[in-house]
Write a protein that holds these residues in place. Structure first.
Motif, short mmCIF file in Angstrom:
data_model
loop_
_atom_site.label_atom_id
_atom_site.label_comp_id
_atom_site.label_asym_id
_atom_site.label_seq_id
_atom_site.Cartn_x
_atom_site.Cartn_y
_atom_site.Cartn_z
N LYS A 50 49.58 29.59 67.12
CA LYS A 50 50.71 29.21 67.95
C LYS A 50 51.58 30.42 68.28
O LYS A 50 52.29 30.44 69.28
CB LYS A 50 51.53 28.12 67.26
N GLU A 51 51.51 31.43 67.39
CA GLU A 51 52.29 32.64 67.58
C GLU A 51 51.43 33.81 68.06
O GLU A 51 51.92 34.69 68.78
CB GLU A 51 53.00 33.02 66.27
N ASP A 52 50.19 33.85 67.65
CA ASP A 52 49.30 34.96 67.99
C ASP A 52 47.87 34.43 68.08
O ASP A 52 47.08 34.56 67.15
CB ASP A 52 49.40 36.05 66.91
N ARG A 53 47.55 33.84 69.22
CA ARG A 53 46.24 33.19 69.39
C ARG A 53 45.11 34.21 69.26
O ARG A 53 44.13 33.97 68.55
CB ARG A 53 46.20 32.50 70.75
N GLU A 54 45.23 35.34 69.93
CA GLU A 54 44.16 36.34 69.88
C GLU A 54 44.03 36.94 68.48
O GLU A 54 42.92 37.25 68.03
CB GLU A 54 44.39 37.43 70.92
N GLY A 55 45.16 37.11 67.80
CA GLY A 55 45.12 37.61 66.43
C GLY A 55 44.41 36.63 65.50
O GLY A 55 43.64 37.04 64.62
N PHE A 56 44.65 35.34 65.71
CA PHE A 56 43.97 34.32 64.90
C PHE A 56 42.46 34.34 65.16
O PHE A 56 41.66 34.26 64.22
CB PHE A 56 44.54 32.94 65.22
N ILE A 57 42.07 34.44 66.43
CA ILE A 57 40.64 34.47 66.76
C ILE A 57 39.98 35.70 66.16
O ILE A 57 38.89 35.62 65.58
CB ILE A 57 40.46 34.42 68.29
N ALA A 58 40.64 36.85 66.26
CA ALA A 58 40.08 38.08 65.69
C ALA A 58 39.94 37.96 64.18
O ALA A 58 38.93 38.39 63.60
CB ALA A 58 40.98 39.27 66.05
N HIS A 59 40.94 37.37 63.53
CA HIS A 59 40.87 37.17 62.08
C HIS A 59 39.72 36.24 61.73
O HIS A 59 38.98 36.49 60.76
CB HIS A 59 42.20 36.58 61.58
N SER A 60 39.53 35.18 62.50
CA SER A 60 38.45 34.22 62.23
C SER A 60 37.08 34.88 62.42
O SER A 60 36.15 34.62 61.65
CB SER A 60 38.58 33.01 63.15
N LEU A 61 36.96 35.72 63.43
CA LEU A 61 35.70 36.45 63.64
C LEU A 61 35.40 37.37 62.46
O LEU A 61 34.26 37.42 61.98
CB LEU A 61 35.78 37.28 64.93
N ASN A 62 36.41 38.06 61.97
CA ASN A 62 36.21 38.95 60.82
C ASN A 62 35.83 38.15 59.58
O ASN A 62 34.97 38.57 58.79
CB ASN A 62 37.46 39.77 60.57
N SER A 63 36.47 37.01 59.38
CA SER A 63 36.15 36.15 58.23
C SER A 63 34.69 35.72 58.28
O SER A 63 34.00 35.70 57.26
CB SER A 63 37.07 34.93 58.21
N ALA A 64 34.22 35.38 59.48
CA ALA A 64 32.83 34.98 59.64
C ALA A 64 31.88 36.13 59.31
O ALA A 64 30.81 35.92 58.73
CB ALA A 64 32.58 34.47 61.06
N ARG A 65 32.28 37.34 59.66
CA ARG A 65 31.46 38.51 59.30
C ARG A 65 31.37 38.68 57.79
O ARG A 65 30.32 39.00 57.24
CB ARG A 65 32.04 39.77 59.94
N VAL A 66 32.50 38.49 57.12
CA VAL A 66 32.57 38.71 55.67
C VAL A 66 31.66 37.74 54.91
O VAL A 66 30.94 38.14 53.99
CB VAL A 66 34.03 38.59 55.17
N ILE A 67 31.70 36.46 55.28
CA ILE A 67 30.94 35.47 54.51
C ILE A 67 29.60 35.12 55.14
O ILE A 67 28.82 34.37 54.56
CB ILE A 67 31.75 34.17 54.29
N GLY A 68 29.32 35.68 56.31
CA GLY A 68 28.11 35.32 57.05
C GLY A 68 26.84 35.91 56.48
O GLY A 68 26.81 36.45 55.36
N SER A 69 25.79 35.82 57.25
CA SER A 69 24.44 36.17 56.80
C SER A 69 24.07 37.59 57.25
O SER A 69 23.80 37.81 58.43
CB SER A 69 23.43 35.17 57.37
N PRO A 70 24.00 38.54 56.31
CA PRO A 70 23.66 39.92 56.70
C PRO A 70 22.27 40.06 57.29
O PRO A 70 22.00 40.98 58.05
CB PRO A 70 23.79 40.70 55.38
N GLY A 71 21.38 39.12 56.94
CA GLY A 71 20.03 39.18 57.48
C GLY A 71 19.91 38.60 58.88
O GLY A 71 18.85 38.73 59.52
N PHE A 72 20.99 37.97 59.37
CA PHE A 72 20.94 37.30 60.66
C PHE A 72 22.27 37.52 61.39
O PHE A 72 23.11 36.61 61.45
CB PHE A 72 20.69 35.80 60.48
N PRO A 73 22.49 38.70 61.94
CA PRO A 73 23.75 38.97 62.65
C PRO A 73 23.99 37.96 63.76
O PRO A 73 23.07 37.59 64.48
CB PRO A 73 23.53 40.38 63.22
N PHE A 74 25.25 37.50 63.86
CA PHE A 74 25.55 36.48 64.85
C PHE A 74 25.88 37.10 66.20
O PHE A 74 26.20 38.28 66.31
CB PHE A 74 26.70 35.60 64.38
N GLU A 75 25.77 36.25 67.24
CA GLU A 75 26.20 36.64 68.57
C GLU A 75 27.70 36.43 68.66
O GLU A 75 28.18 35.30 68.58
CB GLU A 75 25.48 35.80 69.63
#
Length: 300
Positions: free
Chosen positions: A169-194
């Motif tokens: 509500k205060e920083d939409r793009e900042g929230f999206i960027a944070h969510s993308l980084n979170s997905a990188r951290v917990i995601g699958s290193p053997g299968f990089p996402f698009e």
């Protein structure tokens, strides 16, 4: 979308497939909406002859929110647990398991195949243990047993849970960027996402529902739910345990422990899979689920 009254609350749900087909219920994880079950995956299950139901757990998505409970007091919960006392939480995973069974009741489904991911796996385990006559088969994906002695999440993965990023509500793009980084951290290193595909999903979920208190209360429910190993030993449904060997949030030891404590369970470990279900593994995940379904058909 329709809502069903279940265990005293309203749950948002969807049904896909032939109404006469065997029912399979998908149970999603911590703070995640039912939209985290991608259409490409559940459509594979429909193509394999199943009627697939996905739903929003209480406190997330379009299901009923437990607003009156307020935010959980994590220090008080930890203090109570250390003292062997009942923790002050709005609800436990056992109540969420009762929600799940209540949804089946409302839909007129006597027995179903149950598939749960992460916290949804914990809920599904409790459904299979506490309501054995309602479960045809169990598939537990990237989940664990509640055994406190198992390896914990990496510091980086734990930070994904404790740092939810700026308010959109205060920083939409900042929230999206944070969510993308979170997905990188917990995601699958053997299968990089698009990245664009993931960004689109984040935006879709954000626009559908943004409700941080629900995540917090579900997290408290996970914290407050005791070790399930004794319950798991009572499960009689044919069970498949699926886990990635690169999961930084729920260590693969959780999958091994789940397998070891459910009689007759089968275990499949996916190299390179983290705490997500990468698109290249959809077919393998569906094959694992179908192995549980086929075992149930043989024993029926």
């Amino acid at each position: 979308m329709p809502k069903a009254k279940s265990n005293g609350i309203e749950l948002e749900y969807e049904i896909h497939g032939d109404p006469a087909a065997e029912p399979l219920l998908l149970v999603m994880g911590l703070g995640a909406q039912m939209t985290r079950w991608p259409p490409a995956l559940y459509e594979m299950l429909v193509a394999r002859g199943l009627r697939v139901i996905r739903f929003d757990n209480r406190d997330v998505g379009l299901s009923q929110k437990i607003d009156e409970a307020g935010m959980p007091d994590y220090p008080a919960i930890l203090t109570a647990l250390a003292a062997g006392q009942k923790p002050p939480v709005a609800y436990t995973l056992s109540e969420m398991a009762a929600d799940t069974v209540g949804l089946l009741d409302t839909l007129g489904i006597r027995r179903a195949h149950i598939v749960g991911a992460s916290m949804g796996g914990m809920i599904s385990q409790l459904v299979a243990a506490d309501y054995p006559d309602r479960v045809l088969s169990l598939t537990s994906i990237m989940s664990t047993t509640g055994n406190r002695a198992l390896p914990q999440a990496t510091p980086e993965a734990l930070a994904v849970l404790t740092n939810r990023g700026p308010s959109p509500k205060e920083d939409r793009e900042g929230f999206i960027a944070h969510s993308l980084n979170s997905a990188r951290v917990i995601g699958s290193p053997g299968f990089p996402f698009e990245e664009q595909r993931l960004r689109d999903r984040i935006v879709m979920d954000l626009d559908r529902c943004y409700y941080p208190p629900g995540f917090a209360r579900q997290y408290a429910a996970v914290m407050a739910t005791p070790d399930r190993r004794e319950k798991l030993k009572t499960i009689t449904a044919p069970t498949i345990v699926l886990h990635g060997d690169a999961d930084p949030l729920v260590n693969v030891a959780g999958g091994h422990d789940t397998h070891a404590n459910i009689p007759g369970a089968e275990l499949r470990i996916f190299p390179g899979m983290g705490h997500d279900i990468p698109q290249p593994l959809y077919g393998d995940i569906v094959d694992g689920i179908m192995r549980a379904v086929e075992r149930a058909r043989v024993t029926a």
